[in-house]
Enzyme design. Structure first.
Site, PDB file in Angstrom:
ATOM      1  N   ASP A 151      64.852  64.051  72.246  1.00  0.00           N
ATOM      2  CA  ASP A 151      65.627  64.728  73.286  1.00  0.00           C
ATOM      3  C   ASP A 151      66.881  65.371  72.683  1.00  0.00           C
ATOM      4  OD1 ASP A 151      66.202  65.610  75.818  1.00  0.00           O
ATOM      5  OD2 ASP A 151      67.010  63.700  76.530  1.00  0.00           O
ATOM      6  N   GLY A 152      67.289  66.480  73.273  1.00  0.00           N
ATOM      7  CA  GLY A 152      68.567  67.082  72.884  1.00  0.00           C
ATOM      8  C   GLY A 152      68.479  68.444  72.221  1.00  0.00           C
TER       9      GLY A 152
ATOM     10  N   HIS B 154      64.595  74.207  70.023  1.00  0.00           N
ATOM     11  CA  HIS B 154      63.211  73.722  69.888  1.00  0.00           C
ATOM     12  C   HIS B 154      62.663  74.059  68.498  1.00  0.00           C
ATOM     13  CE1 HIS B 154      63.198  72.439  73.970  1.00  0.00           C
ATOM     14  NE2 HIS B 154      63.145  73.652  74.512  1.00  0.00           N
TER      15      HIS B 154
ATOM     16  N   TRP C 156      56.298  70.892  82.708  1.00  0.00           N
ATOM     17  CA  TRP C 156      55.832  72.158  83.300  1.00  0.00           C
ATOM     18  C   TRP C 156      56.858  72.696  84.293  1.00  0.00           C
ATOM     19  CZ3 TRP C 156      51.782  74.119  80.827  1.00  0.00           C
ATOM     20  CH2 TRP C 156      50.855  73.254  80.258  1.00  0.00           C
TER      21      TRP C 156
ATOM     22  N   SER D 170      55.860  66.637  78.113  1.00  0.00           N
ATOM     23  CA  SER D 170      55.486  65.659  79.134  1.00  0.00           C
ATOM     24  C   SER D 170      54.780  66.323  80.317  1.00  0.00           C
ATOM     25  CB  SER D 170      56.734  64.920  79.639  1.00  0.00           C
ATOM     26  OG  SER D 170      57.451  65.743  80.534  1.00  0.00           O
ATOM     27  N   THR D 171      54.148  65.491  81.144  1.00  0.00           N
ATOM     28  CA  THR D 171      53.492  66.018  82.349  1.00  0.00           C
ATOM     29  C   THR D 171      54.526  66.655  83.288  1.00  0.00           C
ATOM     30  OG1 THR D 171      53.583  63.733  83.182  1.00  0.00           O
ATOM     31  CG2 THR D 171      51.442  64.509  82.418  1.00  0.00           C
ATOM     32  N   GLU D 172      55.798  66.295  83.097  1.00  0.00           N
ATOM     33  CA  GLU D 172      56.870  66.844  83.953  1.00  0.00           C
ATOM     34  C   GLU D 172      57.491  68.112  83.353  1.00  0.00           C
ATOM     35  OE1 GLU D 172      56.673  63.364  83.376  1.00  0.00           O
ATOM     36  OE2 GLU D 172      55.642  63.297  85.309  1.00  0.00           O
TER      37      GLU D 172
ATOM     38  N   ARG E 241      59.888  73.233  83.792  1.00  0.00           N
ATOM     39  CA  ARG E 241      60.912  74.047  83.110  1.00  0.00           C
ATOM     40  C   ARG E 241      60.662  75.532  83.367  1.00  0.00           C
ATOM     41  NH1 ARG E 241      63.266  71.196  77.924  1.00  0.00           N
ATOM     42  NH2 ARG E 241      63.322  69.127  78.822  1.00  0.00           N
TER      43      ARG E 241
ATOM     44  N   GLY F 276      67.923  71.396  73.554  1.00  0.00           N
ATOM     45  CA  GLY F 276      68.618  72.432  74.334  1.00  0.00           C
ATOM     46  C   GLY F 276      70.126  72.325  74.162  1.00  0.00           C
TER      47      GLY F 276
ATOM     48  N   LEU G 222      49.134  57.736  57.411  1.00  0.00           N
ATOM     49  CA  LEU G 222      49.805  57.708  58.718  1.00  0.00           C
ATOM     50  C   LEU G 222      48.963  58.390  59.805  1.00  0.00           C
ATOM     51  CD1 LEU G 222      52.672  57.223  60.156  1.00  0.00           C
ATOM     52  CD2 LEU G 222      53.038  59.665  59.759  1.00  0.00           C
TER      53      LEU G 222
HETATM   54  C1  FPP Z   1      63.694  67.724  74.623  1.00  0.00           C
HETATM   55  O1  FPP Z   1      64.817  68.525  74.412  1.00  0.00           O
HETATM   56  C2  FPP Z   1      62.560  68.181  73.885  1.00  0.00           C
HETATM   57  C3  FPP Z   1      61.398  68.636  74.439  1.00  0.00           C
HETATM   58  C4  FPP Z   1      61.122  68.791  75.858  1.00  0.00           C
HETATM   59  C5  FPP Z   1      60.263  68.992  73.632  1.00  0.00           C
HETATM   60  C6  FPP Z   1      60.224  68.446  72.257  1.00  0.00           C
HETATM   61  C7  FPP Z   1      59.877  69.559  71.399  1.00  0.00           C
HETATM   62  C8  FPP Z   1      60.204  69.667  70.097  1.00  0.00           C
HETATM   63  C9  FPP Z   1      60.864  68.593  69.336  1.00  0.00           C
HETATM   64  C10 FPP Z   1      59.910  70.901  69.349  1.00  0.00           C
HETATM   65  C11 FPP Z   1      58.496  71.274  69.291  1.00  0.00           C
HETATM   66  C12 FPP Z   1      57.627  70.196  68.798  1.00  0.00           C
HETATM   67  C13 FPP Z   1      56.578  70.404  68.015  1.00  0.00           C
HETATM   68  C14 FPP Z   1      55.721  69.288  67.637  1.00  0.00           C
HETATM   69  C15 FPP Z   1      56.250  71.717  67.486  1.00  0.00           C
HETATM   70  P1  FPP Z   1      65.472  69.171  75.691  1.00  0.00           P
HETATM   71  O2  FPP Z   1      64.993  70.570  75.785  1.00  0.00           O
HETATM   72  O3  FPP Z   1      65.182  68.325  76.900  1.00  0.00           O
HETATM   73  O4  FPP Z   1      66.988  69.107  75.324  1.00  0.00           O
HETATM   74  P2  FPP Z   1      68.207  68.885  76.324  1.00  0.00           P
HETATM   75  O5  FPP Z   1      68.063  67.472  76.876  1.00  0.00           O
HETATM   76  O6  FPP Z   1      69.393  69.028  75.438  1.00  0.00           O
HETATM   77  O7  FPP Z   1      68.113  69.939  77.375  1.00  0.00           O
END
Ligand code: FPP
Length: 226
Positions: free
Chosen positions: A13-14, A30, A63, A59-61, A65, A16, A125
């Site tokens: 997470d994080g 991302h 979508w 996640s399923t949630e 966004r 954005g 792995l």
């Molecule tokens: C959360 O950050 C991250 C995601 C919803 C997706 C995770 C995706 C990646 C790590 C990049 C792509 C992955 C691969 C395997 C190519 P957020 O957008 O919720 O950040 P925020 O909480 O700061 O808004």
């Protein structure tokens, strides 16, 4: 004997907030996040005590966004899998996606299948990306599968019917929130939970190493007494 984190799961997470703090668009975060996926996967692949790494990629949630962000994540995922096939093969890493893949485009599904099949023989792995994944959805799909087969539902049979039948030892969430967000709910029954304020694009091998060191000192009782 110290604990070995055989199965590590991470809520990444994080992205954005990391990008916005630099005056950039969320998609930039991302992209950087995908680079960190590669770094952390390679770290785990070179530490043989780690058998499985499961990463929450969509996640399923998710979508819910904005459409453009979802489209960007889909393209990024496809690009990542295509570009990183050599990393999987050189690192002897088996790719095992989890989640309900049926909602993805046929092109993305083809790429996912290609990388899964191309790495099937790898014995190091196991890297799982959780894609259109929700822990509740996974449990419901597993229960339905058993009902359709007229099979008894037991802890063991349900575990085996899950996308991911492996208990999590160490679950890490980056980005400062202290919740599971529907990730590996069944498998995390006795996981040790570590939360860090570090935003995913800043997460490093060093921080993972520190967390693993702390994990190894925890007394795990699994409901018993020592
Ligand atoms: C959360 O950050 C991250 C995601 C919803 C997706 C995770 C995706 C990646 C790590 C990049 C792509 C992955 C691969 C395997 C190519 P957020 O957008 O919720 O950040 P925020 O909480 O700061 O808004």
């Amino acid at each position: 004997m110290s604990n070995q984190p055989r199965h590590i799961a991470i809520i990444m997470d994080g992205n954005g907030r990391w990008a916005e703090s630099k005056g950039k668009t969320r998609t930039f975060g991302h992209e950087k996040g995908a680079e960190v996926v590669r770094t952390i996967t390679t770290y785990c692949a070179t530490h043989p005590e780690i058998e499985r790494l499961t990463l929450y990629a969509f996640s399923t949630e998710n979508w819910k966004r904005p459409k453009l962000e979802v489209e960007f994540l889909m393209k990024l995922l496809e690009k990542y899998l295509k570009n990183e096939l050599p990393t999987y093969l050189e690192g002897n890493i088996r790719f095992e996606p989890i989640g309900d893949l049926s909602l993805f485009s046929s092109s993305l599904r083809k790429t996912i299948t290609h990388v899964r099949e191309a790495t099937e023989h790898c014995t190091g792995l196991v890297q799982s990306l959780a894609l259109n994944y929700g822990g509740q959805d996974e449990i419901v799909r597993a229960a339905n599968q058993l009902c359709e087969a007229n099979a008894p539902i037991t802890t063991e049979s349900l575990t085996q019917a899950l996308d991911c039948p492996s208990d999590v030892d160490l679950l890490i969430r980056t980005g400062g929130d202290n919740r599971l967000s529907n990730f590996l709910l069944w498998q995390s029954a006795y996981a040790e939970l570590f939360f860090t304020d570090t935003l995913w694009p800043d997460f490093s091998e060093n921080e993972l190493n520190d967390i693993i060191r702390k994990f190894k000192t925890v007394e795990r009782r699994f409901g018993g007494i020592n």
